[in-house]
Design a protein around this motif. Structure first.
Motif, PDB file in Angstrom:
ATOM      1  N   THR A 353      36.187  45.187  41.655  1.00  0.00           N
ATOM      2  CA  THR A 353      36.260  44.401  40.432  1.00  0.00           C
ATOM      3  C   THR A 353      37.429  43.425  40.532  1.00  0.00           C
ATOM      4  OG1 THR A 353      35.357  46.209  39.109  1.00  0.00           O
ATOM      5  CG2 THR A 353      36.558  44.498  37.933  1.00  0.00           C
ATOM      6  N   ARG A 355      40.192  40.619  39.162  1.00  0.00           N
ATOM      7  CA  ARG A 355      40.993  40.420  37.960  1.00  0.00           C
ATOM      8  C   ARG A 355      40.352  39.356  37.080  1.00  0.00           C
ATOM      9  NH1 ARG A 355      47.104  39.555  39.665  1.00  0.00           N
ATOM     10  NH2 ARG A 355      46.376  39.990  41.771  1.00  0.00           N
ATOM     11  N   GLY A 356      40.334  39.591  35.805  1.00  0.00           N
ATOM     12  CA  GLY A 356      39.751  38.606  34.893  1.00  0.00           C
ATOM     13  C   GLY A 356      38.226  38.601  34.972  1.00  0.00           C
TER      14      GLY A 356
END
Length: 362
Positions: A353, A355-356
């Motif tokens: 995953t 960031r953001g």
């Protein structure tokens, strides 16, 4: 094999291979080789012979006579290759169900050559297989649909049933069962999994225009991009076949042209993913730390490399194809002609995953 002339109920002499040869204007040997699939590629000659076969109803009558006197005990499966795990697992399902039904299983291979596929279907028809199951990727153009439709009708006349396994239908009125799985929905789901993890530059490996499997998977990929409002970039779709060495080639060439302009890879199948992973490692890139990756099929290879992928019910495809075909022979009125099996994501550790996650660009 010598064919014996058996009188027909209407008293007329049955059609022989010599009649077919005379009607087509070729030798008996040529007819024999075309019907057995050993004649070199000569479309004009093959077309003349097959037209004569249809017009004289040569094989259909021969098979009908044979089926009238004895019950067939075989089912046939025709695949591109017995080496590919995808085809091997489907074939295992066919074999398992055939054994439960008390039938023998005949396997033919085509190497992806449509002419060999047509010839092998014809051979299985002569061998009086109760059903002929075609598995896997194909160029489903108008010419293919027309020609295979003729073979489906010829099989039906001979008391056999054509089954398209993992392929779309040939068109209305063609006597062929269809047993497939949802390629497009599976590709949509696994692409959405990457998008939900924040990836916006997703490299699709294995596009091959005109081929049914790749077309349906790239369609799911594009649909997911559109629904997540991510612009479609054709440069992120790489052409290639569905083999391990192709996955290696596609990524090696991509990285050889410059730094990675993607954060994730959607490999059109698990074999491509395995080859792509090797190329990434050679360039010092790790999965999922540097590049996330997903595949399709959920073959044993996927578990070995901890790959998130789409599970395909391979053996159930084969078993369903045999079961439906034999049930159709026993009770045609109660059968549906099209079965769609579901797919689902198997989540492992190949997707990171960002960031953001959910933003427009990682």
């Amino acid at each position: 094999m010598v064919r014996r002339a058996v009188p027909r109920e209407d008293g007329r002499r049955p059609t022989t291979i010599r009649d077919v040869a005379a009607h087509a204007g070729v030798s008996v040997a040529t007819v024999s080789r075309i019907l057995s699939g050993t004649y070199p590629s000569a479309p004009a000659t093959r077309s003349k012979v097959m037209r004569a076969v249809r017009e004289l109803d040569y094989v259909a009558n021969a098979n009908a006579r044979g089926l009238a006197g004895a019950s067939s005990r075989s089912v046939a499966i025709i695949v591109n290759s017995v080496v590919s795990p995808h085809y091997a697992h489907v074939a295992q399902g066919v074999q398992t169900q055939a054994a439960l039904e008390g039938k023998l299983c005949i396997v033919g291979t085509t190497g992806g050559d449509p002419e060999r596929e047509f010839a092998t279907v014809q051979l299985m028809r002569q061998e009086q297989a109760e059903c002929v199951i075609l598995v896997g990727n194909v160029v489903n153009d108008a010419d293919y649909r027309e020609r295979m439709g003729e073979y489906a009708r010829a099989l039906a006349l001979a008391g056999s049933q054509l089954v398209l396994c993992g392929r779309p239908a040939l068109g209305p009125g063609v006597p062929a069962l269809v047993v497939e799985y949802d390629n497009t929905a599976g590709a949509y789901a696994v692409t959405s999994h990457l998008l939900s993890a924040g990836h916006r530059r997703i490299l699709f490996l294995g596009r091959r225009d005109g081929h049914t499997t790749q077309d349906s998977r790239v369609a799911g990929y594009r649909d997911a991009l559109a629904d997540h409002r991510v612009p479609h970039d054709p440069r992120l779709e790489v052409e290639g076949t569905m083999e391990r060495h192709e996955g290696y080639r596609m990524v090696r060439e991509r990285l050889g042209a410059g730094p990675a302009d993607f954060t994730a890879i959607f490999a059109c199948n698990d074999l491509i993913a395995a080859g792509a992973r090797r190329a990434l490692r050679e360039h010092g890139l790790r999965v999922p730390d540097d590049i996330s990756m997903v595949g399709f099929d959920d073959l044993p290879t996927a578990a070995d490399i901890d790959l998130t992928t789409v599970h395909v019910p391979h053996e159930e495809l084969g078993r369903t194809a045999v079961r439906l075909a034999l049930e159709r022979r026993r009770d045609a009125s109660g059968m549906t002609g099209h079965v769609m099996l579901g797919t689902h994501i198997v989540v492992r550790e190949s997707v990171r995953t960002l960031r953001g996650a959910g933003g427009p660009t990682p």
